[in-house]
Design a protein around this motif. Structure first.
Motif, PDB file in Angstrom:
ATOM      1  N   PHE A  24       0.565  -1.045   0.046  1.00  8.31           N
ATOM      2  CA  PHE A  24      -0.208   0.059  -0.249  1.00  8.31           C
ATOM      3  C   PHE A  24       0.566   1.289   0.188  1.00  8.31           C
ATOM      4  N   ARG A  25       1.572   1.658   1.266  1.00  8.90           N
ATOM      5  CA  ARG A  25       2.511   2.639   1.234  1.00  8.90           C
ATOM      6  C   ARG A  25       4.202   2.306   0.611  1.00  8.90           C
ATOM      7  N   ASP A  26       4.221   1.448  -0.560  1.00  3.47           N
ATOM      8  CA  ASP A  26       5.923   1.539  -0.990  1.00  3.47           C
ATOM      9  C   ASP A  26       5.705   2.522  -1.662  1.00  3.47           C
ATOM     10  N   THR A  94      -3.993 -12.397   9.293  1.00 11.28           N
ATOM     11  CA  THR A  94      -3.414 -11.501   8.150  1.00 11.28           C
ATOM     12  C   THR A  94      -4.352  -9.955   8.202  1.00 11.28           C
ATOM     13  N   GLN A  95      -3.669  -8.876   7.442  1.00 13.51           N
ATOM     14  CA  GLN A  95      -3.956  -8.057   7.596  1.00 13.51           C
ATOM     15  C   GLN A  95      -5.003  -7.903   5.622  1.00 13.51           C
ATOM     16  N   ASN A  96      -3.824  -8.824   4.645  1.00 10.95           N
ATOM     17  CA  ASN A  96      -3.775  -8.989   3.710  1.00 10.95           C
ATOM     18  C   ASN A  96      -5.088 -10.037   3.043  1.00 10.95           C
ATOM     19  N   GLY A 179       6.596  -8.005   7.811  1.00 13.34           N
ATOM     20  CA  GLY A 179       5.555  -7.271   6.413  1.00 13.34           C
ATOM     21  C   GLY A 179       5.079  -6.216   6.809  1.00 13.34           C
ATOM     22  N   THR A 180       4.239  -5.908   7.556  1.00 10.69           N
ATOM     23  CA  THR A 180       3.339  -4.413   8.121  1.00 10.69           C
ATOM     24  C   THR A 180       4.161  -2.919   7.964  1.00 10.69           C
ATOM     25  N   SER A 181       3.467  -2.178   7.798  1.00 14.05           N
ATOM     26  CA  SER A 181       3.818  -0.215   8.158  1.00 14.05           C
ATOM     27  C   SER A 181       4.163  -0.748   9.318  1.00 14.05           C
ATOM     28  N   GLY A 182       2.487  -0.750  10.557  1.00 10.27           N
ATOM     29  CA  GLY A 182       1.820  -0.387  11.724  1.00 10.27           C
ATOM     30  C   GLY A 182       1.858   1.162  11.901  1.00 10.27           C
TER      31      GLY A 182
HETATM   32  C1  BV8 Z   1     -11.141   0.264  13.071  1.00 11.91           C
HETATM   33  C2  BV8 Z   1      -8.495  -3.682   3.515  1.00 11.91           C
HETATM   34  C3  BV8 Z   1     -12.902   1.051  14.545  1.00 11.91           C
HETATM   35  C4  BV8 Z   1      -9.234  -3.381   2.263  1.00 11.91           C
HETATM   36  C5  BV8 Z   1      -7.447  -2.262   5.078  1.00 11.91           C
HETATM   37  C6  BV8 Z   1      -6.286   8.474  14.178  1.00 11.91           C
HETATM   38  C7  BV8 Z   1      -5.641   7.724  14.669  1.00 11.91           C
HETATM   39  C8  BV8 Z   1      -5.475   6.117  14.754  1.00 11.91           C
HETATM   40  C9  BV8 Z   1      -6.384   4.699  14.283  1.00 11.91           C
HETATM   41  C10 BV8 Z   1      -7.325   6.114  13.321  1.00 11.91           C
HETATM   42  C11 BV8 Z   1      -7.405   7.195  13.664  1.00 11.91           C
HETATM   43  N1  BV8 Z   1      -8.438   7.799  12.285  1.00 11.91           N
HETATM   44  C12 BV8 Z   1      -8.726   6.686  11.367  1.00 11.91           C
HETATM   45  C13 BV8 Z   1      -8.517   5.267  12.234  1.00 11.91           C
HETATM   46  C14 BV8 Z   1      -9.083   4.320  12.331  1.00 11.91           C
HETATM   47  C15 BV8 Z   1      -8.456   3.488  11.203  1.00 11.91           C
HETATM   48  C16 BV8 Z   1      -6.752   3.384  11.345  1.00 11.91           C
HETATM   49  O1  BV8 Z   1      -6.003   3.078  11.893  1.00 11.91           O
HETATM   50  N2  BV8 Z   1      -6.746   4.401  10.422  1.00 11.91           N
HETATM   51  C17 BV8 Z   1      -5.205   5.517  10.580  1.00 11.91           C
HETATM   52  C18 BV8 Z   1      -4.809   5.189   8.313  1.00 11.91           C
HETATM   53  C19 BV8 Z   1      -4.908   5.622  10.943  1.00 11.91           C
HETATM   54  N3  BV8 Z   1      -8.232   2.215  11.708  1.00 11.91           N
HETATM   55  C20 BV8 Z   1      -9.508   1.669  10.677  1.00 11.91           C
HETATM   56  O2  BV8 Z   1     -10.958   2.325  10.434  1.00 11.91           O
HETATM   57  C21 BV8 Z   1      -9.743  -0.160  10.489  1.00 11.91           C
HETATM   58  N4  BV8 Z   1     -11.298  -0.028  11.484  1.00 11.91           N
HETATM   59  O3  BV8 Z   1     -10.909   1.347  13.667  1.00 11.91           O
HETATM   60  O4  BV8 Z   1     -13.134   0.236  13.166  1.00 11.91           O
HETATM   61  C22 BV8 Z   1     -14.628   0.845  14.586  1.00 11.91           C
HETATM   62  C23 BV8 Z   1     -14.660   0.947  16.216  1.00 11.91           C
HETATM   63  C24 BV8 Z   1     -15.978   0.494  16.507  1.00 11.91           C
HETATM   64  C25 BV8 Z   1     -17.570   0.193  15.356  1.00 11.91           C
HETATM   65  C26 BV8 Z   1     -17.005   0.411  13.827  1.00 11.91           C
HETATM   66  C27 BV8 Z   1     -15.323   0.673  13.382  1.00 11.91           C
HETATM   67  C28 BV8 Z   1      -9.989  -0.293   9.330  1.00 11.91           C
HETATM   68  C29 BV8 Z   1      -9.033  -0.385   8.628  1.00 11.91           C
HETATM   69  C30 BV8 Z   1      -9.006  -1.502   7.994  1.00 11.91           C
HETATM   70  C31 BV8 Z   1      -8.627  -1.441   6.749  1.00 11.91           C
HETATM   71  N5  BV8 Z   1      -8.561  -2.293   5.204  1.00 11.91           N
HETATM   72  N6  BV8 Z   1      -7.681  -3.759   3.852  1.00 11.91           N
HETATM   73  C32 BV8 Z   1      -7.991  -3.613   1.306  1.00 11.91           C
HETATM   74  O5  BV8 Z   1      -7.435  -4.647   0.979  1.00 11.91           O
HETATM   75  O6  BV8 Z   1      -7.730  -2.582   0.421  1.00 11.91           O
HETATM   76  S1  BV8 Z   1      -5.596  -1.081   5.421  1.00 11.91           S
HETATM   77  C33 BV8 Z   1      -4.285  -2.130   4.739  1.00 11.91           C
HETATM   78  O7  BV8 Z   1      -3.491  -0.643   5.230  1.00 11.91           O
HETATM   79  C34 BV8 Z   1      -3.874  -3.098   5.038  1.00 11.91           C
HETATM   80  O8  BV8 Z   1      -4.850  -4.774   5.436  1.00 11.91           O
HETATM   81  C35 BV8 Z   1      -2.916  -2.850   6.510  1.00 11.91           C
HETATM   82  O9  BV8 Z   1      -4.194  -3.462   7.326  1.00 11.91           O
HETATM   83  C36 BV8 Z   1      -2.882  -1.372   6.092  1.00 11.91           C
HETATM   84  C37 BV8 Z   1      -1.644  -1.292   6.246  1.00 11.91           C
HETATM   85  O10 BV8 Z   1      -1.504  -2.147   5.187  1.00 11.91           O
HETATM   86  P1  BV8 Z   1      -0.001  -3.048   5.288  1.00 11.91           P
HETATM   87  O11 BV8 Z   1      -0.159  -4.174   5.241  1.00 11.91           O
HETATM   88  O12 BV8 Z   1       1.267  -2.459   6.446  1.00 11.91           O
HETATM   89  O13 BV8 Z   1       1.319  -2.716   4.345  1.00 11.91           O
HETATM   90  P2  BV8 Z   1       1.775  -1.358   3.912  1.00 11.91           P
HETATM   91  O14 BV8 Z   1       2.025  -0.926   2.776  1.00 11.91           O
HETATM   92  O15 BV8 Z   1       1.300   0.612   4.889  1.00 11.91           O
HETATM   93  O16 BV8 Z   1       3.482  -1.545   4.230  1.00 11.91           O
HETATM   94  C38 BV8 Z   1       4.051  -2.635   3.840  1.00 11.91           C
HETATM   95  C39 BV8 Z   1       5.042  -3.040   4.571  1.00 11.91           C
HETATM   96  O17 BV8 Z   1       6.225  -4.178   4.589  1.00 11.91           O
HETATM   97  C40 BV8 Z   1       6.437  -1.507   4.862  1.00 11.91           C
HETATM   98  O18 BV8 Z   1       6.563  -1.587   6.366  1.00 11.91           O
HETATM   99  C41 BV8 Z   1       7.317  -2.327   4.198  1.00 11.91           C
HETATM  100  O19 BV8 Z   1       8.095  -2.335   4.660  1.00 11.91           O
HETATM  101  C42 BV8 Z   1       7.680  -3.797   3.872  1.00 11.91           C
HETATM  102  N7  BV8 Z   1       7.890  -4.450   2.895  1.00 11.91           N
HETATM  103  C43 BV8 Z   1       7.807  -4.165   1.822  1.00 11.91           C
HETATM  104  N8  BV8 Z   1       8.789  -5.508   1.041  1.00 11.91           N
HETATM  105  C44 BV8 Z   1       8.670  -6.063   1.946  1.00 11.91           C
HETATM  106  C45 BV8 Z   1       8.755  -5.797   2.568  1.00 11.91           C
HETATM  107  N9  BV8 Z   1       9.436  -6.443   4.278  1.00 11.91           N
HETATM  108  C46 BV8 Z   1       9.673  -7.769   4.060  1.00 11.91           C
HETATM  109  N10 BV8 Z   1       9.960  -7.848   3.226  1.00 11.91           N
HETATM  110  C47 BV8 Z   1      10.063  -7.211   1.425  1.00 11.91           C
HETATM  111  N11 BV8 Z   1       9.999  -8.071   0.573  1.00 11.91           N
END
Ligand code: BV8
Length: 237
Positions: A24-26, A94-96, A179-182
């Motif tokens: 997602f974020r790379d 898994t988040q995937n 493999g997640t950005s946290g």
């Molecule tokens: C909820 C599915 C509440 C869909 C996804 C403010 C502060 C805190 C929280 C919030 C806020 N405002 C809003 C929120 C809540 C929000 C949130 O956290 N927002 C963030 C942006 C701040 N969260 C939500 O809305 C969640 N729900 O809170 O509900 C609630 C309560 C009561 C009643 C109802 C509701 C729901 C969030 C889920 C969203 N859906 N995906 C789809 O796939 O299309 S999110 C999606 O991004 C993923 O599922 C995953 O969870 C998320 C992060 O992605 P990553 O998997 O980490 O991938 P990313 O690209 O970010 O990073 C990749 C990593 O891999 C990197 O670190 C890289 O270095 C590494 N990497 C790359 N290559 C390799 C590698 N590592 C190893 N080997 C390699 N080769």
């Protein structure tokens, strides 16, 4: 495995990167190609359903062109050792939304953000396995209404099986994040939950993540190399 009986593994898009699935974020990742608000929120779906359905149709179709990588296969190897019943518990959260953990053979997989290959009926809430396209509005197999949506958790929606996840985190001796950005909650908070219950915590990631500071140990590099090495360690322990 010594004193490690119960393990919770959290995986993110990084574990599927070496299989050719965009993270997602790379650089060049999914969130660069599409605005999150437009394709991964209920509001975006209400505003432009065709855009969202095309986004998920494209990702669902891409699944047939990719294979699990060494990291998925290593976790499946670990999973298989828990089948004998003389160990504790393993849960792969898994988040995937891809099916690569299952295609590698893992059984103890929990998709907290849903799955591309599942459809949810917005009319009757039935779920069905789904490998086609939703742009042409197929009918729900249960109620017959053309109300199928991707069975994925969008921003603002509640992730799936949270009780089961928190129960596993409370019993974990080891929590490993791969493999997640946290960047996204509640998944990004699992490390703190596990640590608060006495688990050791390990981060396997290409780069330091937003949550690195919460982990006891970090190993940085590609999952395809780090995960098999870690599984070998655990099985030899
Ligand atoms: C909820 C599915 C509440 C869909 C996804 C403010 C502060 C805190 C929280 C919030 C806020 N405002 C809003 C929120 C809540 C929000 C949130 O956290 N927002 C963030 C942006 C701040 N969260 C939500 O809305 C969640 N729900 O809170 O509900 C609630 C309560 C009561 C009643 C109802 C509701 C729901 C969030 C889920 C969203 N859906 N995906 C789809 O796939 O299309 S999110 C999606 O991004 C993923 O599922 C995953 O969870 C998320 C992060 O992605 P990553 O998997 O980490 O991938 P990313 O690209 O970010 O990073 C990749 C990593 O891999 C990197 O670190 C890289 O270095 C590494 N990497 C790359 N290559 C390799 C590698 N590592 C190893 N080997 C390699 N080769």
């Amino acid at each position: 495995m010594g004193d490690i009986r119960n393990i919770v593994v959290l995986t993110g898009a990084g574990i599927s990167a070496e299989s050719g699935i965009d993270t997602f974020r790379d650089a060049g990742g999914l969130w660069e190609q599409h605005r999150v608000e437009d394709v991964a929120t209920p509001e975006g779906f209400a505003r432009d359903p065709d855009l969202v359905l095309r986004f998920y149709d494209m990702r669902r179709a891409a699944l047939t062109k990719v294979e699990p990588n060494a990291a998925h296969r290593a976790l499946a190897r670990l999973d298989a050792t828990f089948a004998q019943g003389d160990r504790g518990d393993l849960l792969i959260v898994t988040q995937n939304v891809d099916d690569l953990h299952e295609r590698a053979g893992a059984k103890r997989v929990l998709h907290m953000h849903g799955e591309l290959l599942s459809a949810l009926c917005a009319n009757c809430a039935a779920r069905e396995r789904f490998a086609g396209t939703m742009l042409d509005r197929p009918n729900c197999s249960a109620c017959g209404v053309a109300a199928l949506r991707p069975d994925v958790v969008w921003f603002g929606e509640m992730p799936y099986q949270m009780e089961r996840i928190y129960s596993a985190l409370a019993n974990a001796d080891l929590f490993v994040s791969i493999g997640t950005s946290g960047a996204v909650y509640p998944a990004a908070g699992f490390v703190q939950e596990a640590a608060a219950h006495g688990a050791r915590t390990l981060e396997l990631n290409l780069d330091p993540s937003e949550g690195s500071r919460w982990f006891d140990e970090h190993r940085h590099g590609p999952a395809g190399a780090l995960v098999p090495a870690w599984v070998d360690e655990v099985l030899a322990g």
